[in-house]
Scaffold this motif. Sequence first.
Motif, PDB file in Angstrom:
ATOM      1  N   GLU A   1      10.028  -1.996   2.646  1.00 31.30           N
ATOM      2  CA  GLU A   1       9.817  -0.658   3.209  1.00 31.30           C
ATOM      3  C   GLU A   1      10.979  -0.257   4.118  1.00 31.30           C
ATOM      4  N   GLU A   2      11.393  -1.158   5.000  1.00 29.50           N
ATOM      5  CA  GLU A   2      12.465  -0.870   5.949  1.00 29.50           C
ATOM      6  C   GLU A   2      13.788  -0.581   5.246  1.00 29.50           C
ATOM      7  N   GLU A   3      14.143  -1.410   4.279  1.00 28.22           N
ATOM      8  CA  GLU A   3      15.433  -1.245   3.602  1.00 28.22           C
ATOM      9  C   GLU A   3      15.465   0.013   2.741  1.00 28.22           C
ATOM     10  N   LEU A   4      14.377   0.312   2.054  1.00 31.48           N
ATOM     11  CA  LEU A   4      14.346   1.531   1.240  1.00 31.48           C
ATOM     12  C   LEU A   4      14.322   2.776   2.128  1.00 31.48           C
ATOM     13  N   LEU A   5      13.640   2.687   3.264  1.00 26.32           N
ATOM     14  CA  LEU A   5      13.594   3.821   4.185  1.00 26.32           C
ATOM     15  C   LEU A   5      14.984   4.131   4.745  1.00 26.32           C
ATOM     16  N   LYS A   6      15.793   3.102   4.975  1.00 28.11           N
ATOM     17  CA  LYS A   6      17.173   3.303   5.447  1.00 28.11           C
ATOM     18  C   LYS A   6      17.970   4.162   4.471  1.00 28.11           C
ATOM     19  N   GLU A   7      17.608   4.086   3.188  1.00 22.49           N
ATOM     20  CA  GLU A   7      18.290   4.856   2.149  1.00 22.49           C
ATOM     21  C   GLU A   7      17.556   6.163   1.830  1.00 22.49           C
ATOM     22  N   GLY A   8      16.536   6.473   2.617  1.00 22.58           N
ATOM     23  CA  GLY A   8      15.826   7.740   2.455  1.00 22.58           C
ATOM     24  C   GLY A   8      14.675   7.716   1.469  1.00 22.58           C
ATOM     25  N   HIS A   9      14.202   6.525   1.102  1.00 22.27           N
ATOM     26  CA  HIS A   9      13.106   6.408   0.133  1.00 22.27           C
ATOM     27  C   HIS A   9      11.827   5.974   0.841  1.00 22.27           C
ATOM     28  N   GLU A  10      10.830   6.840   0.791  1.00 18.11           N
ATOM     29  CA  GLU A  10       9.526   6.515   1.354  1.00 18.11           C
ATOM     30  C   GLU A  10       8.563   6.217   0.220  1.00 18.11           C
ATOM     31  N   TYR A  11       7.673   5.260   0.455  1.00 16.41           N
ATOM     32  CA  TYR A  11       6.698   4.968  -0.592  1.00 16.41           C
ATOM     33  C   TYR A  11       5.714   6.117  -0.725  1.00 16.41           C
ATOM     34  N   ARG A  12       5.243   6.280  -1.945  1.00 17.65           N
ATOM     35  CA  ARG A  12       4.234   7.300  -2.213  1.00 17.65           C
ATOM     36  C   ARG A  12       2.854   6.773  -1.859  1.00 17.65           C
ATOM     37  N   HIS A  13       2.659   5.479  -2.114  1.00 17.83           N
ATOM     38  CA  HIS A  13       1.356   4.864  -1.881  1.00 17.83           C
ATOM     39  C   HIS A  13       1.551   3.369  -1.678  1.00 17.83           C
ATOM     40  N   ILE A  14       0.745   2.800  -0.808  1.00 13.21           N
ATOM     41  CA  ILE A  14       0.732   1.349  -0.629  1.00 13.21           C
ATOM     42  C   ILE A  14      -0.719   0.921  -0.523  1.00 13.21           C
ATOM     43  N   GLU A  15      -1.039  -0.216  -1.135  1.00 11.88           N
ATOM     44  CA  GLU A  15      -2.399  -0.734  -0.987  1.00 11.88           C
ATOM     45  C   GLU A  15      -2.378  -2.249  -0.962  1.00 11.88           C
ATOM     46  N   GLY A  16      -3.378  -2.796  -0.292  1.00 14.45           N
ATOM     47  CA  GLY A  16      -3.530  -4.242  -0.215  1.00 14.45           C
ATOM     48  C   GLY A  16      -2.860  -4.899   0.972  1.00 14.45           C
ATOM     49  N   TYR A  17      -2.273  -4.118   1.867  1.00 14.75           N
ATOM     50  CA  TYR A  17      -1.494  -4.708   2.960  1.00 14.75           C
ATOM     51  C   TYR A  17      -2.350  -5.601   3.875  1.00 14.75           C
ATOM     52  N   ASN A  18      -3.539  -5.158   4.208  1.00 14.86           N
ATOM     53  CA  ASN A  18      -4.357  -5.905   5.160  1.00 14.86           C
ATOM     54  C   ASN A  18      -4.803  -7.259   4.621  1.00 14.86           C
ATOM     55  N   THR A  19      -5.147  -7.325   3.345  1.00 15.30           N
ATOM     56  CA  THR A  19      -5.584  -8.612   2.785  1.00 15.30           C
ATOM     57  C   THR A  19      -4.400  -9.482   2.384  1.00 15.30           C
ATOM     58  N   ALA A  20      -3.285  -8.845   2.009  1.00 11.21           N
ATOM     59  CA  ALA A  20      -2.035  -9.537   1.659  1.00 11.21           C
ATOM     60  C   ALA A  20      -2.185 -10.522   0.503  1.00 11.21           C
ATOM     61  N   ASN A  21      -3.161 -10.289  -0.373  1.00 11.07           N
ATOM     62  CA  ASN A  21      -3.266 -11.091  -1.598  1.00 11.07           C
ATOM     63  C   ASN A  21      -2.388 -10.495  -2.690  1.00 11.07           C
ATOM     64  N   TRP A  22      -2.448  -9.175  -2.807  1.00 13.66           N
ATOM     65  CA  TRP A  22      -1.631  -8.419  -3.748  1.00 13.66           C
ATOM     66  C   TRP A  22      -1.339  -7.083  -3.088  1.00 13.66           C
ATOM     67  N   ILE A  23      -0.110  -6.883  -2.713  1.00 14.32           N
ATOM     68  CA  ILE A  23       0.288  -5.606  -2.109  1.00 14.32           C
ATOM     69  C   ILE A  23       1.097  -4.836  -3.140  1.00 14.32           C
ATOM     70  N   LEU A  24       0.685  -3.606  -3.382  1.00 10.38           N
ATOM     71  CA  LEU A  24       1.365  -2.732  -4.326  1.00 10.38           C
ATOM     72  C   LEU A  24       2.037  -1.620  -3.541  1.00 10.38           C
ATOM     73  N   MET A  25       3.321  -1.433  -3.809  1.00 12.95           N
ATOM     74  CA  MET A  25       4.097  -0.365  -3.172  1.00 12.95           C
ATOM     75  C   MET A  25       4.608   0.560  -4.282  1.00 12.95           C
ATOM     76  N   ASP A  26       4.149   1.787  -4.281  1.00 15.20           N
ATOM     77  CA  ASP A  26       4.527   2.754  -5.312  1.00 15.20           C
ATOM     78  C   ASP A  26       5.581   3.695  -4.748  1.00 15.20           C
ATOM     79  N   TYR A  27       6.772   3.625  -5.334  1.00 18.94           N
ATOM     80  CA  TYR A  27       7.882   4.501  -4.935  1.00 18.94           C
ATOM     81  C   TYR A  27       8.229   5.495  -6.048  1.00 18.94           C
ATOM     82  N   ASN A  28       7.294   5.772  -6.921  1.00 20.64           N
ATOM     83  CA  ASN A  28       7.493   6.640  -8.087  1.00 20.64           C
ATOM     84  C   ASN A  28       8.413   5.993  -9.117  1.00 20.64           C
TER      85      ASN A  28
END
Length: 117
Positions: A57-84
């Motif tokens: 997230e940090e490295e992509l944000l430095k380049e101006g890319h924000e994720y569209r959706h993220i899920e699973g962060y709290n459980t951290a079993n499977w985290i999905l980051m959708d950047y289109n």
Amino acid sequence: MTQASKMAKIAVKALEDKKGEDIRIIDIRDVSILADYFIIANGNNASQVQAMVDSVEEELLKEGHEYRHIEGYNTANWILMDYNDIIVHVFSREDRLFYDLERIWRDGKQIASIDEL
């Protein structure tokens, strides 16, 4: 080089910086309209999985890319980051083996290294 391939390179390097394991890049452009690339990796524990996601997230944000959706962060079993253009999947080792996305998306083209992007 496309925007998606640039984003994929940034994400892979961010995962590598946090010692992500078995990082895979799958080109899904010919098999799906969801995104251009899936990036799949796993960590050894919930803290590492979350640190890997935070790094992407940090490295992509430095380049101006924000994720569209993220899920699973709290459980951290499977985290999905959708950047289109790319979708980043970060798993615990056990969940990665269970869900086996590489098998499900085997019609996509496996990219051996970021140099091929």
